[in-house]
Design a protein around this motif. Structure first.
Motif, PDB file in Angstrom:
ATOM      1  N   MET A   1      -5.819 108.276 -38.913  1.00 51.11           N
ATOM      2  CA  MET A   1      -6.165 106.899 -39.427  1.00 51.11           C
ATOM      3  C   MET A   1      -5.263 105.588 -38.722  1.00 51.11           C
ATOM      4  SD  MET A   1      -7.078 105.665 -43.111  1.00 51.11           S
ATOM      5  CE  MET A   1      -8.537 106.738 -43.756  1.00 51.11           C
ATOM      6  N   ALA A   2      -5.679 104.672 -38.189  1.00 49.75           N
ATOM      7  CA  ALA A   2      -4.911 103.458 -37.970  1.00 49.75           C
ATOM      8  C   ALA A   2      -5.308 102.723 -39.029  1.00 49.75           C
ATOM      9  CB  ALA A   2      -5.581 102.877 -36.613  1.00 49.75           C
ATOM     10  N   ILE A   3      -4.318 102.721 -39.896  1.00 49.02           N
ATOM     11  CA  ILE A   3      -4.090 101.775 -41.110  1.00 49.02           C
ATOM     12  C   ILE A   3      -4.127 100.418 -41.071  1.00 49.02           C
ATOM     13  CG2 ILE A   3      -2.599 101.311 -42.995  1.00 49.02           C
ATOM     14  CD1 ILE A   3      -4.617 103.464 -43.769  1.00 49.02           C
ATOM     15  N   ASP A   4      -3.313  99.921 -39.884  1.00 46.27           N
ATOM     16  CA  ASP A   4      -3.231  98.641 -39.912  1.00 46.27           C
ATOM     17  C   ASP A   4      -2.660  98.216 -38.599  1.00 46.27           C
ATOM     18  OD1 ASP A   4      -2.872  95.853 -40.949  1.00 46.27           O
ATOM     19  OD2 ASP A   4      -0.655  96.061 -41.401  1.00 46.27           O
TER      20      ASP A   4
ATOM     21  N   SER B   1     -11.175 103.719 -40.730  1.00 42.28           N
ATOM     22  CA  SER B   1     -10.047 103.505 -41.470  1.00 42.28           C
ATOM     23  C   SER B   1     -10.428 103.013 -42.785  1.00 42.28           C
ATOM     24  CB  SER B   1      -9.302 102.280 -40.787  1.00 42.28           C
ATOM     25  OG  SER B   1      -8.836 102.336 -39.499  1.00 42.28           O
TER      26      SER B   1
ATOM     27  N   ARG C   1      -2.467  93.838 -45.272  1.00 41.19           N
ATOM     28  CA  ARG C   1      -3.541  94.855 -45.044  1.00 41.19           C
ATOM     29  C   ARG C   1      -4.514  94.972 -46.120  1.00 41.19           C
ATOM     30  NH1 ARG C   1      -6.503  99.378 -45.935  1.00 41.19           N
ATOM     31  NH2 ARG C   1      -7.041 100.739 -43.977  1.00 41.19           N
TER      32      ARG C   1
ATOM     33  N   ILE D   1     -12.828 108.010 -42.061  1.00 41.84           N
ATOM     34  CA  ILE D   1     -11.630 107.896 -41.504  1.00 41.84           C
ATOM     35  C   ILE D   1     -11.647 107.235 -40.268  1.00 41.84           C
ATOM     36  CG2 ILE D   1     -10.070 109.540 -40.572  1.00 41.84           C
ATOM     37  CD1 ILE D   1     -10.784 111.383 -42.713  1.00 41.84           C
TER      38      ILE D   1
END
Ligand code: SF4
Lengths: 164, 187, 449
Positions: free
Chosen positions: A45-48, C273, C411, C270
């Motif tokens: 996962m690319a969180i941010d 994200s 975020r 997933i």
């Protein structure tokens, strides 16, 4: 502490990060390969993704060998199985910042990259939809850049209005 | 014939008073929730505070059916034209309550993104202070508006001049014409 | 540079003042085949599938479909979300969220405020769960400062965060009910919310936007008699969740609109994200409170609720059950609340107690320094994350050693989760679109910041 995944591009400089397991410094060229290596190593996962403008901090402390540029793109990746986090700081260039888009690897970064473009003017090549996301379409400038004013309007106190 | 002899209940009064009374007791707000304040606006409409006792529980979703616009929250530069459009779509007579410091003055967000006061876009009748104004404050603002409606003129149209306290030809007043309200990039 | 930016003609301003040009959804004739394929294909590609060309009607004409605008002033878009939907009859083909209608420039404002003031700014991002924002920001600052907050502060924070999660999910239940026409749910949700807000008001002085959790601890100790208040809250809300259960869960109309509608798979979630209840509804037990414990979440007992099908109903059930879990955690906080300080006794970080200012010159100076200059935070950058009611709420903070953050980035989970909406809506009917927006639960303040 995790090691860099095997087959990561040569010359990536790492150090320990605050609140992440590994901090990588990548150049524009290393960046897509590095992310791909991490993705293959289980970071699902690319969180941010966000941009930073270091206009006033070109002499910021960086590990040996990293050439500081004005803009940085900071990517946080997450491995949900091993519960690890990795942060990649890409030196994205000074005048016309442009890095590769991660859209092919992580479609979830679409909005985040658009935000970085809108706020900093960092281009993401091969991004399918490079448009502004938060500001109006005809806005000039990229508001989070350090040379962009806050846009503060001086507060005027008027006299109290009379009876209506 | 004396009134006592009449078969049915009557209400007598000047037409103007009756109109104002009717208007006052059935103000229908348009839902124009923008930010945090909107949550408090919803709370004001719900069980504990119960706006329906003022005849106001019908939050109309279409601006064409509403008389009151409660601007609840911060108005961004991108939202400003939309807000004006919704206001223009509302029928006369219409009123505006600016709820919260953000809508009234920009509040703590004095920056490029936020319109510093919704009164630059639409004429505001009542300002409710607070961040967020508690439902009680909103109700107070509404009651103030009711009082204004009760004592105001029924035939007044907004085009007909500036609010009295500003005097004539005071340049601070936003005229009732569709102006391009996008305020532009700050220099 | 300009050739890589997508542009689209903007209609004459006088005609369509509110058009956003390329940000919106373009009509079919102006969209390339690649584009049309991408909209549906990108997600599939990541999950190892390829796009089935039959899935995209490349040769559909413009006049067969209709692009409509939903929002930004639409009652069921939860604020100022604007969706542009391409419809074929009543079915949604493509969707594009247009956001930014609540862009507040908070990240810029955050750079102008000292670390002490910063919490007032971030708390206004996700206005339904302000405590999560403050907590996240404070934890990032504390990590940069390298300080440990006292035990009691940790437990107070945890209790408040969970109470806030309850409030947030109650507001969600209420608005979701309203969107589906279950207006009584709206009344009930807000009724129970008042109960918790009254306690917040007693503790922090405000109902929303509390600015209660601050770097170094919390703003004030819990009020006298808080045990009784919290016990009542727990008892009432726990009991009421069963009422909601009765009201909604088995109700045929409700089920009809929720069960099996708008499913999403774990891979898709997933890849996009997506975090929070939307991710958990697909069966992925990913909750930061459990996976990467912060505060004292490793010392309390609670379950991570997961769904199976990833549909609307799962997302509803998860939120309902998370209220119960939160009540469980709050009960444990009630029992285990330690004694001691509620903020660090470091005069450089937290102000001295009010009473000391009158007596001690030193306290006065510290107080003055802290509120004029703020605290000096060492150079560095940090990313910290908490589980907000909507998913992973992260804060990336860069400090240049002065008393103001050099860069504050948040975020927002809703911002990212919003990307799932086009996928969830695709092929569904327009009335399902409403439930999709509702169950993804975007809070626009956090989307646009
Ligand atoms: S006045 Fe306060 S509560 Fe209202 S929108 Fe502004 S920040 Fe939010």
């Amino acid at each position: 502490m995790i090691a860099l995944p095997a087959r990561s591009p040569e010359g990536v400089i790492t150090s320990e990060g605050l609140a992440c397991d590994l901090l990588c410094f990548a150049t524009i060229e290393q960046y897509p390969k590095l992310v791909r290596a991490f993705k293959n190593a289980g970071f699902q996962m690319a969180i941010d993704v966000c941009g930073v403008d270091y206009l006033e901090q070109m002499d910021r402390p960086l590990p040996e060998g990293v050439v500081a540029t004005r803009f940085e793109v900071v990517v946080n990746l997450l491995n949900m199985v091993k519960k690890e986090r990795v942060r990649i700081r890409v030196q994205a260039g000074t005048d016309n910042p442009e890095v590769a888009s991660l859209f092919d690897l992580y479609p979830g970064v679409e909005a985040m990259e658009r935000e970085a473009y809108d706020m900093f003017g960092i281009l993401f090549s091969k991004h399918p939809d490079m448009t502004r996301i938060l500001m109006p379409e005809d806005w000039e400038g990229h508001p989070l850049r350090k040379d962009y004013g806050v846009g503060r309007v001086p507060v005027q106190f008027k006299e109290a209005p009379g009876p209506r | 014939m004396a009134l006592e002899d009449l078969q049915h209940n009557f209400l007598t009064g000047r037409i103007e008073d009756l109109v104002k009374w009717a208007r006052r007791a059935s103000v229908w707000p348009a839902t124009f929730g923008l930010a945090c304040c909107a949550i408090e606006m919803m709370a004001a409409g719900a069980a504990d505070y119960d706006l329906s006792r003022y005849g106001m529980e019908v939050f109309r979703n279409s601006p064409r059916q509403a008389d009151l616009m409660i601007v609840a929250g911060r108005v961004s530069q991108k939202m400003a034209p939309v807000l004006r459009q919704v206001y223009d779509q509302m029928m006369e007579p219409k009123w505006v309550i600016s709820m919260g410091v953000c809508a009234s003055t920009g509040g703590m967000f004095n920056n490029y993104a936020i319109v510093q006061g919704v009164d630059q876009i639409v004429p505001v009748d009542v300002y409710a202070p607070g961040c967020p104004p508690s439902p009680e404050t909103l109700m107070h603002a509404i009651l103030t508006l009711h009082e204004q409606i009760r004592t105001g003129e029924i035939m007044k149209r907004r085009e007909s001049g500036t609010p009295t306290h500003l005097g004539h030809d005071n340049g601070n007043w936003t005229p009732e014409v569709p102006v391009s309200v996008r305020l532009g990039t700050p220099k | 540079m300009t050739d890589r930016i997508r542009t689209a003609p903007r209609p004459d301003l006088l005609v369509v003042e509110t058009s956003e040009g390329a940000q919106g959804l373009q009509s079919r004739s102006e969209t390339s085949k690649d584009e049309l394929g991408r909209e549906v294909g990108s997600v599939l590609r990541v999950s190892g599938l390829t796009l089935d060309p039959n899935d995209v009607d490349f040769d559909r004409q413009d006049d067969e479909t209709m692009i409509i605008n939903m929002g930004p002033a639409h009652p069921s878009t939860h604020g100022v979300l604007r969706l542009m939907l391409e419809l074929d009859g009543e079915f949604v083909l493509r969707t594009k969220p247009v956001i930014g209608y609540l862009h507040t420039g908070m990240e810029k404002t955050g750079e102008q405020l000292t670390y002490t003031q910063g919490a007032t700014n971030v708390t206004r991002m996700d206005y339904v769960s302000p405590i999560a924002n403050e907590l996240n920001y404070s934890m990032a600052v504390e990590k940069l400062l390298g300080i440990e907050v006292p035990e009691r502060a940790i437990w107070i924070r945890m209790m408040m965060a969970e109470l806030n999660r309850i409030v947030s999910h109650l507001v969600w239940m209420a608005t979701n009910g309203m969107d589906l026409g279950a207006t009584s749910m709206m009344i009930y949700g807000f009724r129970e919310r008042e109960l918790v807000l009254a306690f917040f008001e007693k503790t922090a002085g405000l109902r929303l936007n509390l600015n209660y959790v601050r770097p170094g601890g919390v703003a004030a100790d819990l009020p006298d008699g808080w045990q009784d208040d919290v016990a009542v809250i727990c008892e009432t809300i726990d009991a009421r969740t069963y009422e909601y259960d009765q009201l909604l869960t088995g109700q045929p109309i409700f089920r009809e609109r929720m069960v099996g509608v708008a499913p999403i798979t774990a891979e898709e979630a997933i890849a996009l994200s997506v975090t929070g209840p939307v991710l958990r509804s697909t069966g992925v037990a990913w909750d930061l409170r459990r996976a990467m414990p912060y505060l004292a979440y490793d010392q309390v007992e609670f379950d991570v609720i997961v769904g199976t099908y990833g549909d609307n109903f799962d997302r509803y059930a998860i939120r309902l059950n998370e209220i119960r879990e939160s009540v469980k955690i709050v009960r444990q906080c009630l029992d285990m609340m330690p004694k001691g300080d509620y903020r660090v006794q470091d005069p450089k970080v937290t102000p001295p107690p009010r009473a000391r200012i009158g007596e001690s010159m030193e306290a006065l100076i510290h107080h003055f320094k802290l509120f004029t200059e703020g605290m000096q935070v060492p150079v560095g950058e940090v990313y910290s994350a908490v589980e907000s009611p909507r998913g992973e709420l992260g804060c990336y903070l860069v400090s240049d050693g002065s008393s103001k953050p050099y860069r504050l980035h948040v975020r927002g989970p809703s911002f990212v989760n919003l990307q799932a909406i086009p996928l969830l809506m695709r092929g569904g009917s327009l009335s399902d679109a409403i439930t999709v927006i509702s169950t993804v639960d975007p809070i626009m303040g956090e989307v646009d910041r």
